[in-house]
Scaffold this motif. Structure first.
Motif, PDB file in Angstrom:
ATOM      1  N   THR A  17       0.826  -1.195   0.000  1.00 32.92           N
ATOM      2  CA  THR A  17       0.000   0.000   0.000  1.00 32.92           C
ATOM      3  C   THR A  17       0.869   1.257   0.000  1.00 32.92           C
ATOM      4  N   PHE A  18       0.232   2.366  -0.293  1.00 32.65           N
ATOM      5  CA  PHE A  18       0.962   3.636  -0.329  1.00 32.65           C
ATOM      6  C   PHE A  18       1.540   3.974   1.042  1.00 32.65           C
ATOM      7  N   ASP A  19       0.744   3.770   2.105  1.00 33.69           N
ATOM      8  CA  ASP A  19       1.239   4.106   3.433  1.00 33.69           C
ATOM      9  C   ASP A  19       2.355   3.164   3.866  1.00 33.69           C
ATOM     10  N   ALA A  20       2.315   1.876   3.419  1.00 34.83           N
ATOM     11  CA  ALA A  20       3.409   0.962   3.721  1.00 34.83           C
ATOM     12  C   ALA A  20       4.678   1.389   2.984  1.00 34.83           C
ATOM     13  N   ALA A  21       4.519   1.840   1.746  1.00 33.20           N
ATOM     14  CA  ALA A  21       5.665   2.332   0.983  1.00 33.20           C
ATOM     15  C   ALA A  21       6.244   3.580   1.640  1.00 33.20           C
ATOM     16  N   ALA A  22       5.362   4.449   2.143  1.00 36.88           N
ATOM     17  CA  ALA A  22       5.823   5.656   2.831  1.00 36.88           C
ATOM     18  C   ALA A  22       6.599   5.297   4.089  1.00 36.88           C
ATOM     19  N   ASP A  23       6.116   4.295   4.828  1.00 40.34           N
ATOM     20  CA  ASP A  23       6.818   3.861   6.036  1.00 40.34           C
ATOM     21  C   ASP A  23       8.209   3.342   5.694  1.00 40.34           C
ATOM     22  N   SER A  24       8.299   2.544   4.643  1.00 39.51           N
ATOM     23  CA  SER A  24       9.603   2.032   4.204  1.00 39.51           C
ATOM     24  C   SER A  24      10.508   3.168   3.751  1.00 39.51           C
ATOM     25  N   TYR A  25       9.929   4.128   3.045  1.00 38.54           N
ATOM     26  CA  TYR A  25      10.691   5.297   2.557  1.00 38.54           C
ATOM     27  C   TYR A  25      11.300   6.064   3.722  1.00 38.54           C
ATOM     28  N   LEU A  26      10.515   6.286   4.767  1.00 34.86           N
ATOM     29  CA  LEU A  26      10.999   7.033   5.924  1.00 34.86           C
ATOM     30  C   LEU A  26      12.041   6.235   6.703  1.00 34.86           C
ATOM     31  N   ARG A  27      11.846   4.932   6.803  1.00 38.78           N
ATOM     32  CA  ARG A  27      12.817   4.090   7.511  1.00 38.78           C
ATOM     33  C   ARG A  27      14.175   4.091   6.811  1.00 38.78           C
ATOM     34  N   MET A  28      14.150   4.315   5.506  1.00 35.49           N
ATOM     35  CA  MET A  28      15.401   4.350   4.739  1.00 35.49           C
ATOM     36  C   MET A  28      15.984   5.764   4.658  1.00 35.49           C
ATOM     37  N   GLY A  29      15.446   6.677   5.460  1.00 39.96           N
ATOM     38  CA  GLY A  29      16.032   8.005   5.550  1.00 39.96           C
ATOM     39  C   GLY A  29      15.381   9.070   4.697  1.00 39.96           C
ATOM     40  N   GLY A  30      14.238   8.770   4.103  1.00 34.39           N
ATOM     41  CA  GLY A  30      13.550   9.766   3.290  1.00 34.39           C
ATOM     42  C   GLY A  30      13.012  10.915   4.121  1.00 34.39           C
ATOM     43  N   SER A  31      12.809  12.056   3.486  1.00 37.81           N
ATOM     44  CA  SER A  31      12.311  13.242   4.185  1.00 37.81           C
ATOM     45  C   SER A  31      10.817  13.120   4.451  1.00 37.81           C
ATOM     46  N   GLN A  32      10.401  13.495   5.657  1.00 40.50           N
ATOM     47  CA  GLN A  32       8.983  13.441   6.004  1.00 40.50           C
ATOM     48  C   GLN A  32       8.246  14.743   5.712  1.00 40.50           C
ATOM     49  N   ARG A  33       8.992  15.732   5.176  1.00 41.47           N
ATOM     50  CA  ARG A  33       8.381  17.031   4.924  1.00 41.47           C
ATOM     51  C   ARG A  33       7.234  16.917   3.928  1.00 41.47           C
ATOM     52  N   TYR A  34       6.094  17.454   4.284  1.00 35.54           N
ATOM     53  CA  TYR A  34       4.872  17.519   3.461  1.00 35.54           C
ATOM     54  C   TYR A  34       4.200  16.156   3.251  1.00 35.54           C
ATOM     55  N   ILE A  71       1.218  23.357  -4.969  1.00 31.52           N
ATOM     56  CA  ILE A  71       0.750  21.981  -5.180  1.00 31.52           C
ATOM     57  C   ILE A  71       1.888  21.094  -5.662  1.00 31.52           C
ATOM     58  N   ASN A  72       2.688  21.616  -6.590  1.00 33.23           N
ATOM     59  CA  ASN A  72       3.829  20.834  -7.085  1.00 33.23           C
ATOM     60  C   ASN A  72       4.790  20.483  -5.954  1.00 33.23           C
ATOM     61  N   ARG A  73       5.078  21.470  -5.113  1.00 39.04           N
ATOM     62  CA  ARG A  73       6.088  21.291  -4.071  1.00 39.04           C
ATOM     63  C   ARG A  73       5.567  20.443  -2.907  1.00 39.04           C
ATOM     64  N   GLN A  74       4.335  20.701  -2.471  1.00 38.25           N
ATOM     65  CA  GLN A  74       3.859  20.082  -1.239  1.00 38.25           C
ATOM     66  C   GLN A  74       2.999  18.841  -1.455  1.00 38.25           C
ATOM     67  N   ALA A  75       2.600  18.575  -2.684  1.00 35.72           N
ATOM     68  CA  ALA A  75       1.773  17.389  -2.948  1.00 35.72           C
ATOM     69  C   ALA A  75       2.436  16.447  -3.948  1.00 35.72           C
ATOM     70  N   LEU A  76       2.740  16.963  -5.135  1.00 35.47           N
ATOM     71  CA  LEU A  76       3.265  16.092  -6.180  1.00 35.47           C
ATOM     72  C   LEU A  76       4.668  15.586  -5.874  1.00 35.47           C
ATOM     73  N   THR A  77       5.532  16.440  -5.361  1.00 34.47           N
ATOM     74  CA  THR A  77       6.913  16.017  -5.082  1.00 34.47           C
ATOM     75  C   THR A  77       6.983  14.907  -4.044  1.00 34.47           C
ATOM     76  N   PRO A  78       6.322  15.043  -2.880  1.00 35.00           N
ATOM     77  CA  PRO A  78       6.371  13.925  -1.916  1.00 35.00           C
ATOM     78  C   PRO A  78       5.692  12.663  -2.430  1.00 35.00           C
ATOM     79  N   ALA A  79       4.594  12.811  -3.206  1.00 28.53           N
ATOM     80  CA  ALA A  79       3.926  11.630  -3.760  1.00 28.53           C
ATOM     81  C   ALA A  79       4.853  10.893  -4.723  1.00 28.53           C
ATOM     82  N   ARG A  80       5.557  11.648  -5.569  1.00 29.72           N
ATOM     83  CA  ARG A  80       6.522  11.037  -6.496  1.00 29.72           C
ATOM     84  C   ARG A  80       7.593  10.265  -5.725  1.00 29.72           C
ATOM     85  N   ALA A  81       8.073  10.852  -4.643  1.00 27.70           N
ATOM     86  CA  ALA A  81       9.137  10.208  -3.865  1.00 27.70           C
ATOM     87  C   ALA A  81       8.680   8.847  -3.346  1.00 27.70           C
ATOM     88  N   ILE A  82       7.454   8.775  -2.844  1.00 26.76           N
ATOM     89  CA  ILE A  82       6.927   7.512  -2.324  1.00 26.76           C
ATOM     90  C   ILE A  82       6.724   6.502  -3.451  1.00 26.76           C
TER      91      ILE A  82
END
Length: 283
Positions: A17-34, A71-82
């Motif tokens: 799921t998206f939230d599971a991918a986000a959790d993995s992303y953060l555990r690997m040092g990804g930024s939590q901003r936005y 919108i690009n900075r605070q929505a699309l960029t973090p979504a792309r990262a995940i």
């Protein structure tokens, strides 16, 4: 694969799921901003089912009425990262999300000595000594407004005329060197450890105060970034400071970005006069 507190393990299809991918992303040092509102929007969705149009729609719904750049900075960029992280885990195919078209921002010119004199005179007359000090700090040290707002009492060393910038845009510590005027003004502000030296907590509060002073002084408004970093860069070049020195002093990483901050009036005339002085020097 998923990274858990016990290490890597294979993920079942219903776990991708998206939230599971986000959790993995953060555990690997990804930024939590936005990330928070983006995660909440796609919570429970399998990443393999998300298409680019939905990501763009998410940005519109999560930030209604906001500018495309926001919108690009605070929505699309973090979504792309995940989603890119999920692709690297093998959970979904690569997805390309187009940014919303943004208007090129109007860059206001740097301020000159006359503008600065009128502004400081009005701010001091209004008793806004913290505002005068933060404006001098941003202009003389190329400090971003967020960096200035985050200066605490323990970051200031008046004896050596330095301020430690504990959190910068590049996420590295840096040292700002104060001019005599800037050091004098900051030294006369009440300072306590753990408290903001300039009192302002955000760029909006600083810029609102700047705008109010500009109205009373009857001068054209300039936002904090213009009267700070743009004015620093322009003044440094006009004073003959070498580009590399000015870049390092203001903590710019590349000449191309730095030179984009520099305003030069009558550049062609300046070059022509230099050629004249060289050509006819021995006549």
């Amino acid at each position: 694969m998923m990274l858990t507190e016990h290490g890597w393990k294979a993920a079942n299809d219903n776990e991708k799921t998206f939230d599971a991918a986000a959790d993995s992303y953060l555990r690997m040092g990804g930024s939590q901003r936005y990330l928070a509102p983006v995660i909440e929007y796609f919570r429970g969705r399998l990443v393999a089912t998300i298409v680019s149009a939905e990501v763009r729609q998410m940005g519109i719904e999560v930030f209604p009425g906001c500018k495309a750049a926001t919108i690009n900075r605070q929505a699309l960029t973090p979504a792309r990262a995940i989603l890119n992280h999920a692709h690297e885990l093998g959970w979904c195919s690569a997805i390309r999300v187009r940014s919303f078209k943004t208007e090129k921002p109007i860059k206001l010119p740097a301020v000159n000595g006359e503008w600065m004199s009128k502004f400081i005179s009005q701010a001091d007359a209004d008793g806004l000594y913290h505002l005068s000090a933060i404006v001098f700090f941003m202009q003389d040290c190329a400090a971003r407004v967020s960096e200035a707002c985050n200066v605490l009492g323990e970051h200031v060393d008046i004896r050596n005329k330095t301020i430690r910038l504990a959190k910068t845009k590049t996420e590295t510590n840096a040292t700002a060197y104060l001019t005599d005027e800037c050091a004098y003004r900051i030294a006369h502000l009440p300072m306590k450890e753990g408290e903001r030296v300039f009192r302002y907590s955000s760029r909006w509060s600083v810029n609102d105060r700047i705008a109010a002073v500009c109205r009373r002084a009857q001068i054209e408004y300039r936002p904090s970034h213009t009267l700070g970093r743009r004015t620093y860069a322009t003044r440094a070049i006009k004073l003959g400071v070498p580009i590399k020195v000015a870049m390092d002093g203001g903590r710019w990483k590349t000449p191309a970005v730095f030179l984009g901050y520099v305003d030069i009036d009558n550049a062609g005339r300046i070059v022509a006069e230099k050629i004249n002085s060289h050509r006819y020097a021995n006549l």
